[in-house]
Write an enzyme that holds these catalytic residues in place. Structure first.
Site, short mmCIF file in Angstrom:
data_model
loop_
_atom_site.label_atom_id
_atom_site.label_comp_id
_atom_site.label_asym_id
_atom_site.label_seq_id
_atom_site.Cartn_x
_atom_site.Cartn_y
_atom_site.Cartn_z
N ASP A 74 0.82 -1.21 0.00
CA ASP A 74 0.00 0.00 0.00
C ASP A 74 0.85 1.26 0.00
O ASP A 74 0.43 2.31 -0.48
CB ASP A 74 -0.90 0.03 1.25
CG ASP A 74 -1.80 -1.19 1.36
OD1 ASP A 74 -1.71 -2.08 0.50
OD2 ASP A 74 -2.60 -1.25 2.32
N ASP A 78 -5.29 -4.68 -6.47
CA ASP A 78 -4.68 -6.01 -6.57
C ASP A 78 -5.57 -7.17 -6.13
O ASP A 78 -5.09 -8.30 -5.99
CB ASP A 78 -3.31 -6.05 -5.86
CG ASP A 78 -3.38 -5.64 -4.41
OD1 ASP A 78 -4.45 -5.24 -3.94
OD2 ASP A 78 -2.32 -5.71 -3.73
N CYS A 88 -0.61 -8.01 -1.32
CA CYS A 88 -0.60 -6.84 -0.42
C CYS A 88 0.58 -6.89 0.55
O CYS A 88 1.12 -5.85 0.93
CB CYS A 88 -1.86 -6.81 0.44
SG CYS A 88 -3.39 -7.16 -0.40
N HIS A 99 -7.58 -0.41 -3.56
CA HIS A 99 -6.43 -1.19 -4.06
C HIS A 99 -6.85 -2.09 -5.23
O HIS A 99 -7.82 -2.84 -5.14
CB HIS A 99 -5.75 -1.98 -2.96
CG HIS A 99 -5.33 -1.10 -1.82
ND1 HIS A 99 -5.34 -1.50 -0.51
CD2 HIS A 99 -4.92 0.20 -1.81
CE1 HIS A 99 -4.94 -0.50 0.26
NE2 HIS A 99 -4.68 0.54 -0.49
N ASP A 119 -2.72 5.56 -2.89
CA ASP A 119 -2.03 4.44 -2.24
C ASP A 119 -1.28 3.70 -3.34
O ASP A 119 -1.81 3.54 -4.46
CB ASP A 119 -3.03 3.48 -1.58
CG ASP A 119 -3.39 3.88 -0.15
OD1 ASP A 119 -3.12 5.03 0.25
OD2 ASP A 119 -3.96 3.02 0.56
#
Ligand code: ARG
Length: 373
Positions: free
Chosen positions: A105, A245, A351, A243, A195
């Site tokens: 992040d 991902d 992550c 995020h 982020d």
């Protein structure tokens, strides 16, 4: 020692793996809503995650780090600071910090540069400190490393839309998705915010998700910062985007893994297709929302939060059998890694890592233009 990584699939030789130590359910702040009355943290309260959960998560993180080391990959770990401390700047005071589990992040490696993201939570404003010992050592060891930090944001109340959550949670799905598509969410455009985990690296193309933690000026800052890249703002049909991902995951040149229930923009899909990329829908996750670990703010789609060790090898959470079978059928060697105890600390296998070195250089995998891309 050398910093170098341009995409998510070249052979990985050096990585950071996060730690669970001291992670907090963070004190309330404008961008974050936590409400877990059945697990001791009703809205407005905060404190350390229970010791047994920290121990279980660290056991899985340590085992993952050992597995990577056995494969010849150098693994570094951040230094936890006392996240229970209140913090402040001249503009605000915040009751606690958060943790240093998801390094993804905070940091992104693009070529020989490691960039510290702005972040947008007050509880995560100081998180870069956990990585400074490592970043300093890379800077000393690798004369070619570029160490960069995006402008630290002010994060005054002007950076957040007042009354956002009450208003947003009353909207129906289609209304929320309309807001997501125009990025009319909790962050205002008062200053650039992003982020690092909203960025997916595909060589010359960087796809940046507009989300609850990344705004348009954040993407614009990235565009000016990486003039040698094509930096694209993208959105997905996810009501609570945080995020990229667990939504749009590069696997190898020509293959991207997509969370099918979070619809991609047609123009993005076409951009991949005209460039001969295959978009594969992730397998259904093994867990439902009802059997997520307690105090977890992520979704069951952590099932697709995989870490590629190279173009043919991918680490997948060990209980995500359908996801492992799908990747196996696509020709990957699948490395199962038990990891669900880490989820309440901020995410999955992708992550919890940051690439510091992957072999290979900058390549253009999208020679053809399409629409705004
Ligand atoms: N918000 C994503 C989801 O729940 C999880 C992604 C977490 N990624 C991360 N880098 N912390 O689907």
């Amino acid at each position: 020692m050398k910093v170098n990584s341009w995409n998510g699939w070249d052979p990985l030789t050096h990585v950071i793996v996060g730690r669970a130590d001291g992670t907090m359910v963070q004190a309330p702040e404008p961008a974050v809503v936590r409400d877990w009355p059945e697990h001791g943290f009703p809205a407005g309260t905060y404190g350390r995650l229970p010791d047994d959960m920290v121990a279980a998560a660290n056991e899985q993180l340590d085992a993952f780090a050992d597995l990577l080391r056995r494969r010849g990959i150098r693994v570094d770990r951040p230094e936890a600071i006392d996240f229970s401390r209140p913090v402040s700047t001249p503009d605000w005071e915040q009751g606690s910090m958060f943790g240093c589990m998801p390094p993804r992040d905070v940091l992104i490696t693009v070529g020989n540069e490691i960039l510290e993201a702005t972040m947008c939570y007050r509880s995560r404003w100081f998180e870069y400190l956990c990585y400074r010992p490592l970043l300093g050592s890379y800077f000393r060891e690798d004369p070619g490393m570029r160490w960069e930090a995006a402008p630290k944001p002010r994060l005054t109340d002007a950076s957040y839309r007042a009354g956002f959550w009450e208003e947003y949670e009353r909207l129906d799905f289609d209304e929320q998705i309309a807001r997501v598509r125009e990025n009319n969410l909790v962050l205002t455009e008062a200053e650039p915010l992003f982020d690092a985990a909203d960025i997916a690296r595909f060589g010359k193309d960087l796809f940046v998700q507009l989300s609850m933690v990344t705004n348009r000026s954040g993407v614009e800052w990235l565009r000016r910062h990486f003039p040698g890249h094509r930096v694209h703002a993208v959105t997905f049909g996810n009501t609570h985007p945080v995020h990229i991902d667990a939504t749009w995951v590069p696997l190898r040149p020509g293959l991207v893994l997509h969370c099918g229930e979070r619809e991609a923009e047609e123009e993005l899909v076409q951009y991949f297709k005209v460039n001969d990329w295959e978009i594969v829908s992730a397998a259904p996750p093994a867990r439902s929302w009802d059997d997520m670990p307690k105090l977890c703010f992520c979704s069951p789609w952590l099932s697709m939060n995989v870490l590629s060790l190279d173009q043919n090898t991918v680490c997948v959470e060990a209980s995500e059998v359908a996801q492992m079978e799908l990747l196996d059928s696509l020709g990957f060697e699948v490395v199962p890694v038990p990891f669900w105890d880490v989820a309440p600390f901020g995410g999955g296998l992708h992550c919890s890592t940051v690439d510091i070195h992957r072999e290979g250089g900058l390549e253009d995998y999208f020679p053809k233009r399409h629409g705004r891309f």
